[in-house]
Design an enzyme around this catalytic site. Structure first.
Site, PDB file in Angstrom:
ATOM      1  N   ASP A  31       0.847  -1.195   0.000  1.00  0.00           N
ATOM      2  CA  ASP A  31       0.000   0.000   0.000  1.00  0.00           C
ATOM      3  C   ASP A  31       0.884   1.247   0.000  1.00  0.00           C
ATOM      4  OD1 ASP A  31      -3.225   0.483   1.023  1.00  0.00           O
ATOM      5  OD2 ASP A  31      -1.821   2.178   1.054  1.00  0.00           O
ATOM      6  N   VAL A  97     -11.024   2.643  -3.606  1.00  0.00           N
ATOM      7  CA  VAL A  97     -10.661   2.116  -4.931  1.00  0.00           C
ATOM      8  C   VAL A  97     -11.654   1.007  -5.271  1.00  0.00           C
ATOM      9  CG1 VAL A  97      -8.895   0.985  -6.320  1.00  0.00           C
ATOM     10  CG2 VAL A  97      -8.226   2.693  -4.606  1.00  0.00           C
ATOM     11  N   HIS A 101     -10.363  -5.667  -3.224  1.00  0.00           N
ATOM     12  CA  HIS A 101      -9.025  -5.883  -2.675  1.00  0.00           C
ATOM     13  C   HIS A 101      -9.103  -6.202  -1.197  1.00  0.00           C
ATOM     14  CE1 HIS A 101      -9.916  -1.566  -2.354  1.00  0.00           C
ATOM     15  NE2 HIS A 101      -9.213  -1.590  -1.237  1.00  0.00           N
ATOM     16  N   HIS A 103      -6.858  -6.009   2.373  1.00  0.00           N
ATOM     17  CA  HIS A 103      -5.703  -5.413   3.056  1.00  0.00           C
ATOM     18  C   HIS A 103      -5.122  -6.459   4.008  1.00  0.00           C
ATOM     19  CE1 HIS A 103      -6.785  -1.032   2.294  1.00  0.00           C
ATOM     20  NE2 HIS A 103      -7.947  -1.622   2.050  1.00  0.00           N
TER      21      HIS A 103
END
Ligand code: 5GP
Length: 117
Positions: A31, A97, A101, A103
């Site tokens: 990130d 975004v 995804h 994290h």
């Protein structure tokens, strides 16, 4: 659509990223604004905007996403110490975004979490 997101550009190598994992289905990269000593994003190469858009047929892809993260945690040696996996969805989840995804956060005790501390 993934093609229109920053993560689509990273997958297609149109913009740089610190890529730390890749297989046929998933890419993992650090990130740009880490929230922990280890903060890696795992992204399916298939365009999926949010968790709400996941279909039953894509259940296997979700498994691959999680397994990519756990494989990385073992590979990097922090699996036993522990880590946190987070997926944000839409406004209240803090998603910014709109390509699915996960994290992976690790490298220090992360404490509790949630809107009420
Ligand atoms: P979200 O808030 O959607 O769950 O997470 C998006 C994450 O993408 C954020 O943690 C943000 O720091 C990260 N991010 C946004 N743009 C870029 C970029 O261009 N490169 C990288 N490596 N990470 C990014």
């Amino acid at each position: 659509m993934q093609d229109d997101t920053i993560f689509g550009k990273i997958i297609r190598r149109e913009i740089p990223a610190d890529i730390v994992f890749e297989d046929d289905d998933v890419i993992g990269f650090r990130d740009v604004a880490p929230q922990a000593p280890v903060h890696v994003l795992f992204v399916p190469k298939t365009p999926i905007a949010t968790l709400n858009d996941l279909t039953g047929a894509q259940a296997g892809l979700m498994g691959k996403l999680v397994l990519a993260a756990t494989h990385y945690a073992r590979r990097e040696g922090f699996a036993a110490d522990g880590y946190r996996i987070v997926m944000n969805c839409n406004r209240d989840g803090g998603q910014t975004v709109f390509q699915l995804h996960l994290h992976l956060l690790a490298g220090a005790p992360l404490g509790h979490f949630g809107a009420r501390g």
